[in-house]
Design a protein around this motif. Sequence first.
Motif, PDB file in Angstrom:
ATOM      1  N   HIS A   1       0.842  -1.199   0.000  1.00  0.00           N
ATOM      2  CA  HIS A   1       0.000   0.000   0.000  1.00  0.00           C
ATOM      3  C   HIS A   1       0.876   1.248   0.000  1.00  0.00           C
ATOM      4  CE1 HIS A   1      -3.639  -2.337   0.642  1.00  0.00           C
ATOM      5  NE2 HIS A   1      -2.846  -3.134   1.336  1.00  0.00           N
ATOM      6  N   CYS A   2       0.267   2.332  -0.460  1.00  0.00           N
ATOM      7  CA  CYS A   2       0.968   3.612  -0.593  1.00  0.00           C
ATOM      8  C   CYS A   2       1.433   4.122   0.782  1.00  0.00           C
ATOM      9  CB  CYS A   2       0.012   4.605  -1.237  1.00  0.00           C
ATOM     10  SG  CYS A   2       0.657   6.281  -1.354  1.00  0.00           S
ATOM     11  N   PRO A   3       2.565   4.823   0.851  1.00  0.00           N
ATOM     12  CA  PRO A   3       3.019   5.339   2.146  1.00  0.00           C
ATOM     13  C   PRO A   3       2.324   6.614   2.591  1.00  0.00           C
ATOM     14  CG  PRO A   3       4.586   5.929   0.433  1.00  0.00           C
ATOM     15  CD  PRO A   3       3.548   5.071  -0.217  1.00  0.00           C
ATOM     16  N   TYR A   4       1.491   7.211   1.761  1.00  0.00           N
ATOM     17  CA  TYR A   4       0.976   8.528   2.110  1.00  0.00           C
ATOM     18  C   TYR A   4      -0.417   8.476   2.742  1.00  0.00           C
ATOM     19  CZ  TYR A   4       5.021  10.223  -0.522  1.00  0.00           C
ATOM     20  OH  TYR A   4       6.288  10.466  -0.972  1.00  0.00           O
ATOM     21  N   CYS A   5      -1.472   8.863   2.035  1.00  0.00           N
ATOM     22  CA  CYS A   5      -2.721   9.247   2.726  1.00  0.00           C
ATOM     23  C   CYS A   5      -3.582   8.064   3.168  1.00  0.00           C
ATOM     24  CB  CYS A   5      -3.512  10.225   1.860  1.00  0.00           C
ATOM     25  SG  CYS A   5      -4.579   9.444   0.647  1.00  0.00           S
ATOM     26  N   ALA A   6      -4.706   8.405   3.829  1.00  0.00           N
ATOM     27  CA  ALA A   6      -5.550   7.409   4.494  1.00  0.00           C
ATOM     28  C   ALA A   6      -6.335   6.516   3.545  1.00  0.00           C
ATOM     29  CB  ALA A   6      -6.530   8.120   5.423  1.00  0.00           C
ATOM     30  N   LEU A   7      -6.300   6.830   2.246  1.00  0.00           N
ATOM     31  CA  LEU A   7      -6.940   5.925   1.305  1.00  0.00           C
ATOM     32  C   LEU A   7      -6.155   4.604   1.242  1.00  0.00           C
ATOM     33  CD1 LEU A   7      -9.463   6.164  -0.441  1.00  0.00           C
ATOM     34  CD2 LEU A   7      -8.008   6.842  -2.364  1.00  0.00           C
ATOM     35  N   GLN A   8      -4.833   4.703   1.499  1.00  0.00           N
ATOM     36  CA  GLN A   8      -3.961   3.517   1.520  1.00  0.00           C
ATOM     37  C   GLN A   8      -4.164   2.671   0.247  1.00  0.00           C
ATOM     38  OE1 GLN A   8      -1.327   2.444   4.038  1.00  0.00           O
ATOM     39  NE2 GLN A   8      -1.552   4.632   3.593  1.00  0.00           N
ATOM     40  N   CYS A   9      -3.991   3.343  -0.885  1.00  0.00           N
ATOM     41  CA  CYS A   9      -4.189   2.679  -2.170  1.00  0.00           C
ATOM     42  C   CYS A   9      -3.322   1.434  -2.281  1.00  0.00           C
ATOM     43  CB  CYS A   9      -3.837   3.629  -3.313  1.00  0.00           C
ATOM     44  SG  CYS A   9      -4.978   5.004  -3.479  1.00  0.00           S
ATOM     45  N   GLY A  10      -3.896   0.389  -2.853  1.00  0.00           N
ATOM     46  CA  GLY A  10      -3.117  -0.809  -3.123  1.00  0.00           C
ATOM     47  C   GLY A  10      -2.211  -0.585  -4.311  1.00  0.00           C
TER      48      GLY A  10
ATOM     49  N   ALA B   1      -6.150   2.696  -9.446  1.00  0.00           N
ATOM     50  CA  ALA B   1      -5.825   4.120  -9.638  1.00  0.00           C
ATOM     51  C   ALA B   1      -4.885   4.607  -8.533  1.00  0.00           C
ATOM     52  CB  ALA B   1      -7.104   4.940  -9.629  1.00  0.00           C
ATOM     53  N   LEU B   2      -3.969   5.476  -8.901  1.00  0.00           N
ATOM     54  CA  LEU B   2      -3.034   6.077  -7.944  1.00  0.00           C
ATOM     55  C   LEU B   2      -2.869   7.540  -8.301  1.00  0.00           C
ATOM     56  CD1 LEU B   2      -0.217   3.381  -8.116  1.00  0.00           C
ATOM     57  CD2 LEU B   2      -1.722   3.755  -6.151  1.00  0.00           C
ATOM     58  N   CYS B   3      -2.587   8.363  -7.306  1.00  0.00           N
ATOM     59  CA  CYS B   3      -2.230   9.744  -7.634  1.00  0.00           C
ATOM     60  C   CYS B   3      -0.712   9.841  -7.817  1.00  0.00           C
ATOM     61  CB  CYS B   3      -2.733  10.703  -6.557  1.00  0.00           C
ATOM     62  SG  CYS B   3      -1.732  10.760  -5.057  1.00  0.00           S
ATOM     63  N   GLY B   4      -0.239  11.012  -8.204  1.00  0.00           N
ATOM     64  CA  GLY B   4       1.187  11.200  -8.484  1.00  0.00           C
ATOM     65  C   GLY B   4       2.066  10.897  -7.287  1.00  0.00           C
ATOM     66  N   LYS B   5       1.565  11.154  -6.092  1.00  0.00           N
ATOM     67  CA  LYS B   5       2.378  10.903  -4.906  1.00  0.00           C
ATOM     68  C   LYS B   5       2.650   9.397  -4.769  1.00  0.00           C
ATOM     69  CE  LYS B   5      -0.601  13.077  -2.202  1.00  0.00           C
ATOM     70  NZ  LYS B   5      -1.556  13.789  -3.067  1.00  0.00           N
ATOM     71  N   GLY B   6       1.602   8.602  -4.938  1.00  0.00           N
ATOM     72  CA  GLY B   6       1.774   7.156  -4.826  1.00  0.00           C
ATOM     73  C   GLY B   6       2.664   6.608  -5.934  1.00  0.00           C
ATOM     74  N   ARG B   7       2.445   7.097  -7.158  1.00  0.00           N
ATOM     75  CA  ARG B   7       3.234   6.595  -8.295  1.00  0.00           C
ATOM     76  C   ARG B   7       4.721   6.871  -8.123  1.00  0.00           C
ATOM     77  NH1 ARG B   7       3.138   9.244 -12.212  1.00  0.00           N
ATOM     78  NH2 ARG B   7       1.442  10.743 -11.929  1.00  0.00           N
TER      79      ARG B   7
ATOM     80  N   THR C   1      -6.699  15.889  -2.458  1.00  0.00           N
ATOM     81  CA  THR C   1      -6.113  15.181  -1.325  1.00  0.00           C
ATOM     82  C   THR C   1      -6.045  13.672  -1.546  1.00  0.00           C
ATOM     83  OG1 THR C   1      -8.269  15.156  -0.238  1.00  0.00           O
ATOM     84  CG2 THR C   1      -6.765  16.930   0.367  1.00  0.00           C
ATOM     85  N   MET C   2      -7.043  13.094  -2.175  1.00  0.00           N
ATOM     86  CA  MET C   2      -6.999  11.662  -2.508  1.00  0.00           C
ATOM     87  C   MET C   2      -7.764  11.426  -3.813  1.00  0.00           C
ATOM     88  SD  MET C   2      -9.249  10.091   0.717  1.00  0.00           S
ATOM     89  CE  MET C   2      -8.082  10.458   2.020  1.00  0.00           C
ATOM     90  N   PRO C   3      -7.125  11.780  -4.942  1.00  0.00           N
ATOM     91  CA  PRO C   3      -7.828  11.768  -6.232  1.00  0.00           C
ATOM     92  C   PRO C   3      -8.527  10.462  -6.589  1.00  0.00           C
ATOM     93  CG  PRO C   3      -5.706  12.873  -6.438  1.00  0.00           C
ATOM     94  CD  PRO C   3      -5.746  12.305  -5.050  1.00  0.00           C
ATOM     95  N   PRO C   4      -7.950   9.279  -6.296  1.00  0.00           N
ATOM     96  CA  PRO C   4      -8.693   8.068  -6.703  1.00  0.00           C
ATOM     97  C   PRO C   4     -10.069   7.967  -6.045  1.00  0.00           C
ATOM     98  CG  PRO C   4      -6.404   7.517  -6.225  1.00  0.00           C
ATOM     99  CD  PRO C   4      -6.610   8.940  -5.762  1.00  0.00           C
ATOM    100  N   ALA C   5     -10.263   8.614  -4.892  1.00  0.00           N
ATOM    101  CA  ALA C   5     -11.554   8.531  -4.204  1.00  0.00           C
ATOM    102  C   ALA C   5     -12.630   9.351  -4.904  1.00  0.00           C
ATOM    103  CB  ALA C   5     -11.409   8.997  -2.756  1.00  0.00           C
TER     104      ALA C   5
HETATM  105 FE1  SF4 Z   1      -1.265   7.363  -2.038  1.00  0.00          FE
HETATM  106 FE2  SF4 Z   1      -2.433   9.118  -3.618  1.00  0.00          FE
HETATM  107 FE3  SF4 Z   1      -3.661   6.821  -2.995  1.00  0.00          FE
HETATM  108 FE4  SF4 Z   1      -3.380   8.706  -1.150  1.00  0.00          FE
HETATM  109  S1  SF4 Z   1      -4.588   8.882  -3.025  1.00  0.00           S
HETATM  110  S2  SF4 Z   1      -2.984   6.527  -0.883  1.00  0.00           S
HETATM  111  S3  SF4 Z   1      -1.395   9.575  -1.695  1.00  0.00           S
HETATM  112  S4  SF4 Z   1      -1.787   7.053  -4.199  1.00  0.00           S
END
Ligand code: SF4
Length: 721
Positions: free
Chosen positions: A10-19, A45-51, A181-185
């Motif tokens: 999972h992503c190290p950043y926000c609370a969505l914790q994208c896989g 889907a991931l945002c730029g931070k996760g990618r 803040t959490m684009p995939p959401a």
């Molecule tokens: Fe990571 Fe972006 Fe997903 Fe948040 S929305 S968990 S920052 S990839």
Amino acid sequence: MHPATATPTHCPYCALQCGMNLAPGRGESPLAVEERADFPVNRGALCGKGRTAPALLSSRVRLTEPLIRSHATGRLEPATWEEALDTVAEGLDRNRRAHGADAVAVFGGGGLTNEKAYALGKFARVALGTSQIDYNGRFCMSSAAAAHQRAFGLDRGLPFPLADVPRTGCVILVGSNLAETMPPALRYLTELKENGGTLIVVDPRRTRTAEQADLHLAPRPGTDLALALGLLHLVVAEGRTDEEFIAGRTTGWPAARAAAMAHWPEHVERVTGIPVPKLREAVRMFCAPESAMVLTARGPEQQSKGTDTVGAWINLCLATGRAGRPLSGYGCLTGQGNGQGGREHGQKADQLPGYRKLTDPAARAHVAEVWGVDPDTLPGPGRSAYELLDALGTDTGPRALLLMGSNPVVSAPRAGHVEERLRALDFLAVADVVLSETAAMADVVLPVTQWAEETGTTTNLEGRVLLRRRALTPPPGVRSDLDVLHGLAARLGPGQGHPDLEKKFPTDPAEVFAELGRASAGGPADYAGIDYGRIAREDGVFWPCPTPGHPGTPRLFLDRFATEDGRARFVPVEHRAAGEEADAAYPLLLTTGRVVAQYQSGAQTRRVDELNAAAPGPFVEVHPRLAESLGAVEGQPLAVVSRRGRAVAPARITDTIRADTVFMPFHWPGEGRANTLTNPALDPVSRMPEFKVCAVRVETVDAAGRDTTPSTGAETADAAA
Ligand code: SF4
């Protein structure tokens, strides 16, 4: 070392914790991010931070050896781990012996895994014996948490999975800019509309999220409470209450109803700036469908009345029967990566693991037994985050601080003052991945492993406990936070007559998680039935999950709320002014927030080239009328001045913001630091600071930073009011 196969994590950043899957990388980056379409929350889907997250794994941008400040040069110099841990233990112990246990403080973070948050809380209470522990999650979700507890008897950000959102009839999204803040959401809101549902967004700015709304309400900052009360007034006046639900599943309605009835629509229009017809339209949209939800984020929560504000939105849900039913309810969109789990397992000043209260004798006895200590040795509740930072280095406050996973020099309110307090400490130790602005002030810096180099669990905004897996071997010079606590316990124990204290602080995350499960057993946030194998097999388990055979709890409150009598509690609330209102000297309101390419204090994302190219620095968003009154043009430096300080950043002129309001993102240090300006006025229940509103004036400046302002913006603010 490059891994041989892809690892699901999972992503190290926000609370969505994208896989995501971490595959072998090429070139400088040891890992590459791949889509993981089978994880249900982000569906690939991931945002730029996760990618771009693997960019931080390269040694070019991170710490790879401990640092100790040299007495001779005053600079941080490389040291061995033995020297660094010896120095930290000595610095903490010296202050504890001289001034008592509460002279030593611990500050954690909402990004720490459950295992680390648990171990840190235990370390403070057992190894240091201090009550002085809190964490930066106090700055994020504490008002919603307090309102949850008051109304429902339990705090879990979302009481339902995100997958329910597209299936409800209407969503009121309050103070959340999901698109940034959490684009995939955002996909959940798009699907809501595709399914025929409606979206109301409440935000002083017409954000990219608000652009998606069927109805955008733009209240004056700090007036969300009046707005929620005004909507409840109209619900009652128009006969839209659900009397059967109120009678059968709630208590306290008469007092809450009376409080709301004092908020006439015309009065609410004057307070919020939202016209009465729009208020009526919002009520119609919310009440028309069978089901509806209210989701809040930092906008209404980061106020000195955040708990009451969230309470008012909960009252709206309860009065209309939109809670404790399928596809309906109130939820908080948690911000930090482990913002949910981080507040459940003991790094909060008043809590023990499993969301138990530190003041509850039965809770103390249960946790003390798991920890193998006498319950009477556990300290009581300590100071909340800002109060703790404010007390550092004072005669009555902590003199030594161990800080993990936080960067308060950028993220705390009234940050210039917090910097002064940190400087006043006798001893500061910081464990971090990079040399953050706070780490740069430390006496000792401990370089620690990061998400892809260690295994651990987080709990996402839905209450789904997830497993982050180790995908590569960390560089030789870094150790995990669990290793740090173990090493410090080994040094602190003998002097306290506990030669094997370090045995209470294992370094294997699975062992720590198993102990956390025992400590949480029977508590509100019960993880006893969860283990790593199960999380991996099921791709996440929703708490509470008390036994291995329990299915987990994706949806809460469908049969009963978590209060003693099983009923939700209405809490009567009244609108009140913000800690600071606009006046002649400071005629505008500042609100702060995030941009899509940076994360929180920016300690990590400001070190990623691609993200910096997208969002290179701070800015001040101003309405064209305000810009005109100042004689300011796009990109011109503007000074924003509050009672606490002055920040300078280029103007960004846009009609998407109210004319009486300016906006600054808070990711950057230095002269553009937004938190130099923010007001630490605290919510009386949650102790959440008021990041979202303070009084400011705006000045134009020349290249040398001198004031060149012909106007303070007072005329524009008056006109907008
Ligand atoms: Fe990571 Fe972006 Fe997903 Fe948040 S929305 S968990 S920052 S990839």
